[in-house]
Write an enzyme that holds these catalytic residues in place. Structure first.
Site, PDB file in Angstrom:
ATOM      1  N   CYS A   1       8.979 -11.223   5.207  1.00  0.00           N
ATOM      2  CA  CYS A   1       8.923 -11.824   6.547  1.00  0.00           C
ATOM      3  C   CYS A   1       9.696 -13.137   6.586  1.00  0.00           C
ATOM      4  O   CYS A   1      10.038 -13.615   7.668  1.00  0.00           O
ATOM      5  CB  CYS A   1       7.482 -12.092   6.943  1.00  0.00           C
ATOM      6  SG  CYS A   1       6.472 -10.641   6.829  1.00  0.00           S
TER       7      CYS A   1
ATOM      8  N   LYS B   1      -8.148  -3.017   3.468  1.00  0.00           N
ATOM      9  CA  LYS B   1      -7.346  -1.787   3.550  1.00  0.00           C
ATOM     10  C   LYS B   1      -5.908  -2.149   3.180  1.00  0.00           C
ATOM     11  O   LYS B   1      -5.202  -2.798   3.959  1.00  0.00           O
ATOM     12  CB  LYS B   1      -7.389  -1.175   4.957  1.00  0.00           C
ATOM     13  CG  LYS B   1      -6.709   0.186   4.987  1.00  0.00           C
ATOM     14  CD  LYS B   1      -6.154   0.484   6.342  1.00  0.00           C
ATOM     15  CE  LYS B   1      -5.014   1.458   6.360  1.00  0.00           C
ATOM     16  NZ  LYS B   1      -4.005   1.385   5.307  1.00  0.00           N
ATOM     17  N   PRO B   2      -5.470  -1.742   1.973  1.00  0.00           N
ATOM     18  CA  PRO B   2      -4.080  -2.017   1.600  1.00  0.00           C
ATOM     19  C   PRO B   2      -3.149  -1.009   2.272  1.00  0.00           C
ATOM     20  O   PRO B   2      -3.606   0.027   2.752  1.00  0.00           O
ATOM     21  CB  PRO B   2      -4.088  -1.813   0.077  1.00  0.00           C
ATOM     22  CG  PRO B   2      -5.173  -0.804  -0.159  1.00  0.00           C
ATOM     23  CD  PRO B   2      -6.203  -0.996   0.933  1.00  0.00           C
TER      24      PRO B   2
ATOM     25  N   GLU C   1      -0.457 -13.155   9.952  1.00  0.00           N
ATOM     26  CA  GLU C   1       0.845 -13.475   9.355  1.00  0.00           C
ATOM     27  C   GLU C   1       1.781 -12.364   9.785  1.00  0.00           C
ATOM     28  O   GLU C   1       1.774 -11.278   9.212  1.00  0.00           O
ATOM     29  CB  GLU C   1       0.743 -13.544   7.828  1.00  0.00           C
ATOM     30  CG  GLU C   1      -0.209 -14.609   7.294  1.00  0.00           C
ATOM     31  CD  GLU C   1       0.235 -16.023   7.607  1.00  0.00           C
ATOM     32  OE1 GLU C   1       1.379 -16.216   8.080  1.00  0.00           O
ATOM     33  OE2 GLU C   1      -0.570 -16.948   7.414  1.00  0.00           O
TER      34      GLU C   1
ATOM     35  N   GLU D   1      14.066  -8.239  13.747  1.00  0.00           N
ATOM     36  CA  GLU D   1      13.828  -8.458  12.321  1.00  0.00           C
ATOM     37  C   GLU D   1      14.469  -7.270  11.580  1.00  0.00           C
ATOM     38  O   GLU D   1      14.064  -6.124  11.768  1.00  0.00           O
ATOM     39  CB  GLU D   1      12.321  -8.503  12.080  1.00  0.00           C
ATOM     40  CG  GLU D   1      11.938  -8.981  10.721  1.00  0.00           C
ATOM     41  CD  GLU D   1      10.429  -9.145  10.562  1.00  0.00           C
ATOM     42  OE1 GLU D   1       9.648  -8.564  11.337  1.00  0.00           O
ATOM     43  OE2 GLU D   1      10.031  -9.861   9.623  1.00  0.00           O
TER      44      GLU D   1
HETATM   45  C1  SIN Z   1       6.223 -12.628   3.201  1.00  0.00           C
HETATM   46  O1  SIN Z   1       7.355 -12.803   3.544  1.00  0.00           O
HETATM   47  O2  SIN Z   1       5.501 -11.822   3.789  1.00  0.00           O
HETATM   48  C2  SIN Z   1       5.647 -13.407   2.043  1.00  0.00           C
HETATM   49  C3  SIN Z   1       6.668 -14.160   1.308  1.00  0.00           C
HETATM   50  C4  SIN Z   1       6.109 -15.188   0.364  1.00  0.00           C
HETATM   51  O3  SIN Z   1       4.902 -15.431   0.353  1.00  0.00           O
HETATM   52  O4  SIN Z   1       6.894 -15.786  -0.372  1.00  0.00           O
END
Ligand code: SIN
Length: 488
Positions: A292, A182-183, A258, A389
């Site tokens: 992230c 699921k995108p 992640e 964040e």
């Molecule tokens: C991410 O920040 O979610 C991925 C960044 C990357 O893979 O360089």
């Protein structure tokens, strides 16, 4: 709005389930919008729980023969998929910029980056070695084999509409699993174009289904609770990751998470200042601050603080914000108006608490999803820009005195994804690299990610690793076979 593609058949609007392009059971669709212009791009099929279930069942059936194939045969299909992605970089990049907003240069980079995971795992999938362990008895041998974990379900984010998919689909398919994806509802077009290319590469039906949907809660619940799914993999925020992990607990699924980050960049007095400024800027403003691993807190030692702020701010003043499809634009929009208002709220709260705006600090006049690239000083560890964040183009620059203080500040967060260090003293580099609680550390470098490295975090930034030789393990079960009766 129409998107100009060299191959218009890459613009897909249906779901891809069990090797067929299909409408949803209820005939529903949702709109995909260009975040730079606010224009409607297309309507895409909106699937629900029933279609999700069918995709999972098809995956289970398709896996039976796929996992039995020699790794070399699976590898050949993945290699063809990689070649097709690379042959269509420009179209895929245009699709990505149109639905996500990042500038075309970054989209081209992401498409190639995403493809590299397919290439890497096409090769690495041939190297799933087992083991023979000397047994404690003479009539036995202890054998270890690695087998595909089973049907994989994946939920991926809008900030990397391609690479976060291939980083999961590559290893899953390479070792013999099937995957149901699921995108993000904001960016389904990249995902659908990718699966179209997988289909052209000869990937058998059922192995990779793509479910565009705005029904995240219901589809996510099915993906995390259906007993056929043996492994769930997610890239996204920590709060959502925690909910999905809890949902996975009832059927004890393997999970890879992640999640969020709050990356510190530590700049010491002995750093190459120009390198540090360039690195901090590249990391902070990549994808307009929406990754992230973006620098979230820039921590600078007092002796070089003023010089760092001056150089950093001067560079940011040169940015050109706008539609990522236009020539000369360096930074695109943020994904939604809500994201923009969250970012601005964080800035205004920090300013109310005493932060000084060196540049920016307001929404941009480019449109409703553009934020001015911003630099804040006079910030402290009680402010939201330290604790949360930011996920936007806002750089708070903090001051520290000692190495110990820098490490303590860096670790003063529940997150632990990426950290960056700028220093020349080799002893300091080792002490700080080992002292910070982050899964990835860049020393005098922020471009640390690629297909060959283990991407992943500690603490509440998640679990599991993606990419590299370690990235296969998350899709494999270790099975021990005791071969007995050998003395007879
Ligand atoms: C991410 O920040 O979610 C991925 C960044 C990357 O893979 O360089």
């Amino acid at each position: 709005m129409t998107i100009q593609l060299k191959d218009p058949s890459l613009l897909k609007t249906q779901a891809y389930i069990n090797g067929a392009w299909v409408d949803g059971d209820k005939g529903e669709t949702f709109a995909v919008t260009n975040p730079a212009t606010g224009e409607h791009i297309v309507d895409v099929v909106n699937v629900g729980v029933e279609e999700t279930r069918r995709a999972i069942e098809a995956a289970e059936a398709a896996m039976k023969s796929w996992k039995a194939k020699p790794a070399k045969e699976r590898s050949a299909v993945l290699r063809r998929w990689y070649d097709l992605i690379m042959a269509n970089v420009e179209d895929l990049a245009v699709l990505m910029t149109s639905e996500q907003g990042k500038v075309l240069l970054e989209s081209r980079g992401e498409v190639a980056y995403g493809a590299s995971f397919i290439e890497w795992f096409a090769e690495e999938g041939k190297r799933v070695y087992g083991d023979i362990i000397p047994a404690p008895q003479t009539d036995r041998r202890a054998v270890v084999v690695k087998q595909p974990v089973g049907v994989v379900a994946a939920v991926t984010p809008w900030n990397f509409p391609s690479a976060m998919i291939t980083r999961k689909a590559g290893p899953a398919l390479a070792v013999g699993c099937a995957i149901v994806l699921k995108p993000a509802a904001e960016t389904p077009l990249s995902a659908l174009a990718l699966v179209e290319l997988a289909d052209r590469a000869g990937l058998p039906a059922g192995l990779f289904s793509v479910l565009p949907s705005t029904q995240s809660r219901d589809v996510g619940l099915e993906l995390t609770t259906n007993p056929i799914v043996k492994k769930f993999t997610f890239t996204g925020s920590t709060p959502v990751g925690k909910i999905l992990m809890k949902q996975c607990a009832d059927t004890v699924k393997r999970t890879s998470m992640e999640l969020g980050g709050n990356a510190p960049v530590l700049v010491f007095d002995d750093a190459d200042l120009d390198l540090a400024v360039a690195g901090a800027i590249a990391s902070k403003y990549r994808n307009s601050g929406q990754t992230c691993v973006c620098a979230n807190r820039i921590l600078v030692q007092e002796g070089v603080y003023d010089a760092f702020v001056e150089k950093f701010t001067a560079t940011v003043k040169g940015f050109k914000v706008g539609n990522g499809l236009e020539e000369g634009v360096t930074h695109g929009p943020v994904i939604t108006e809500k994201a923009l208002s969250d970012i601005h709220g964080m800035v205004t709260d920090s300013v109310a608490a005493g932060a000084k705006v060196e540049v920016g600090g307001e929404p941009s006049d480019q449109g409703s999803r553009f934020y001015q690239p911003t630099v804040l000083t006079n910030v402290n560890d009680q402010m939201r820009v330290f604790r949360e964040e930011i996920f936007g183009p806002v750089a708070p620059i903090f001051k520290f005195k000692t190495e110990e203080e820098a490490i303590a500040m860096a670790n003063d967060t529940e997150y632990g994804l990426a950290a960056y260090i700028y220093a020349r003293d080799v002893g300091r580099v080792w002490r700080v690299s080992e002292g910070v609680d982050f899964g990835m550390v860049g020393v005098n470098e922020v471009g640390i990610t690629s297909d060959v490295i283990p991407f992943g975090g500690m603490k509440e930034s998640g679990q599991g690793r993606e990419g590299s030789k370690y990235g296969l393990d998350d899709y494999l079960e270790i099975k021990y076979i005791c071969m007995g009766g050998l003395d007879n």
